[in-house]
Design a protein around this motif. Sequence first.
Motif, mmCIF file in Angstrom:
data_model
loop_
_atom_site.group_PDB
_atom_site.id
_atom_site.type_symbol
_atom_site.label_atom_id
_atom_site.label_comp_id
_atom_site.label_asym_id
_atom_site.label_seq_id
_atom_site.Cartn_x
_atom_site.Cartn_y
_atom_site.Cartn_z
ATOM 1 N N ILE A 112 71.171 41.941 -26.291
ATOM 2 C CA ILE A 112 71.248 42.472 -24.931
ATOM 3 C C ILE A 112 70.381 43.722 -24.803
ATOM 4 O O ILE A 112 69.673 43.908 -23.804
ATOM 5 N N THR A 123 79.987 40.260 -23.124
ATOM 6 C CA THR A 123 80.009 38.858 -23.514
ATOM 7 C C THR A 123 81.440 38.348 -23.305
ATOM 8 O O THR A 123 82.350 39.135 -23.067
ATOM 9 N N TYR A 181 77.445 38.063 -19.827
ATOM 10 C CA TYR A 181 76.463 37.190 -20.477
ATOM 11 C C TYR A 181 77.238 36.169 -21.295
ATOM 12 O O TYR A 181 77.743 36.470 -22.365
ATOM 13 N N ASP A 197 77.194 33.908 -23.538
ATOM 14 C CA ASP A 197 76.425 33.317 -24.642
ATOM 15 C C ASP A 197 77.307 32.526 -25.598
ATOM 16 O O ASP A 197 76.819 31.902 -26.525
ATOM 17 N N LEU A 217 75.879 35.128 -16.421
ATOM 18 C CA LEU A 217 74.662 34.465 -16.904
ATOM 19 C C LEU A 217 74.974 33.497 -18.038
ATOM 20 O O LEU A 217 75.825 33.773 -18.885
ATOM 21 N N LEU A 241 69.248 35.054 -20.336
ATOM 22 C CA LEU A 241 69.258 36.480 -20.649
ATOM 23 C C LEU A 241 68.056 37.202 -20.036
ATOM 24 O O LEU A 241 68.117 38.406 -19.766
ATOM 25 N N LEU A 294 68.687 39.277 -16.916
ATOM 26 C CA LEU A 294 69.567 40.447 -16.981
ATOM 27 C C LEU A 294 68.927 41.729 -16.444
ATOM 28 O O LEU A 294 69.585 42.459 -15.694
#
Length: 291
Positions: free
Chosen positions: A19, A52, A78, A80, A100, A105, A108
Amino acid sequence: MGHHAIVIACRDSSDGNRIRTALGEASIPVICKSAPILAQAEAVPNAYIVATPLTLDENCIDLLTKLAVLQPMYSVIYADQCNDALNILRMYGCGAAAVLGRDELDLLPALMDPARDVVDNLVMPPFFIDDDVSNLKEPPMNSAQTLHVTFLGAQAMMSFSNAVLNIEASSLISFACKAPQNAWAQDQLQKTLAMSTGWGYQSRPTITPGSVTLCKNNASLSALEPTGQHFVVCHGFMCDEERAFLERLPRTARIFIASNQGYVEQTSENATSIIDPERLWDIFISALYNA
C-alpha cells in the motif's frame, strides 16, 4: 497528493509495504492491531485510513464501526484477501468511502486524494447494521402505494447499503444509487445482493419494483422517473448535479438528510426532529400504506 493517510491497517508489513508503494509514501505508519489503530485515529483529526479486510485481531467491518464512533474519517478498504468472506454491503454500511479489489491497487492514489469538500462534509454515523429487518410489514397489494428511494451524496452508498440490509425486499419498493466507479466493487455488489438479500439488481436506469438500480453516473440517476411516492436520502457532500437534482424535484417528494445524530427530514419550516436510523426504515414502510 495533498495529504497522506494517517495509518495503514493491515495484517503484516508486507501488506503495508504494498500500500505504501502504491501511494508513493514510505513514511505512512503501518499498524496491525486494533487498539493502536484506534488510538492513532483518535489522536489525529481529519483522519485517513487505508485498511485491508483483516488486521491481526479485527476485521475491517468491526474496525470501521469503532472508528466511526471516534470521529468522522475517510476510509478506503483494499480487499486483497478474503474477498468473498466479508459482505461488501456491510463495508459500505459501516462507512467505507470505497472498496478496491486485489487488482485495483493502482486506483488507490486517486481515491486517497478526494475533493476537500468531500472530507470536510463527512457524516458519521448514521449507520444501522443489524441482522433483523424492519418490524413493520408491507400492506396488502390492493391497498398499497409504491415507493421509490433515491440515495444522493458522497456517502450515499452508506445509507443505501444500510437500507438494503435492513428492509426486507418488497415488490412495492425500489432503490436507486450511483454505483462505485471501480469494476470490482460493482461486480461484488451484484453478487452480494443476489446471495445476501432478496433485492434484485439493475444496471440500466429503469425503476423495477423489488430491485435496486446502481447507476453509472448522476445523469442516469436523474433519468429515473418514479410514478409513485419518491423519497430522497442525502448523505455527505452534494455535488452541483445532485443539488440540481433536488431543485427539480416535485413538492410531493420527501427529502431526508443524514446528520451525525441520525436523519432530518427537510420541510418548508426547515425544522424537524432527529430520526433514528431504525425509525427511518419504518417511515419507508409506513409510506406504503394508503392512508
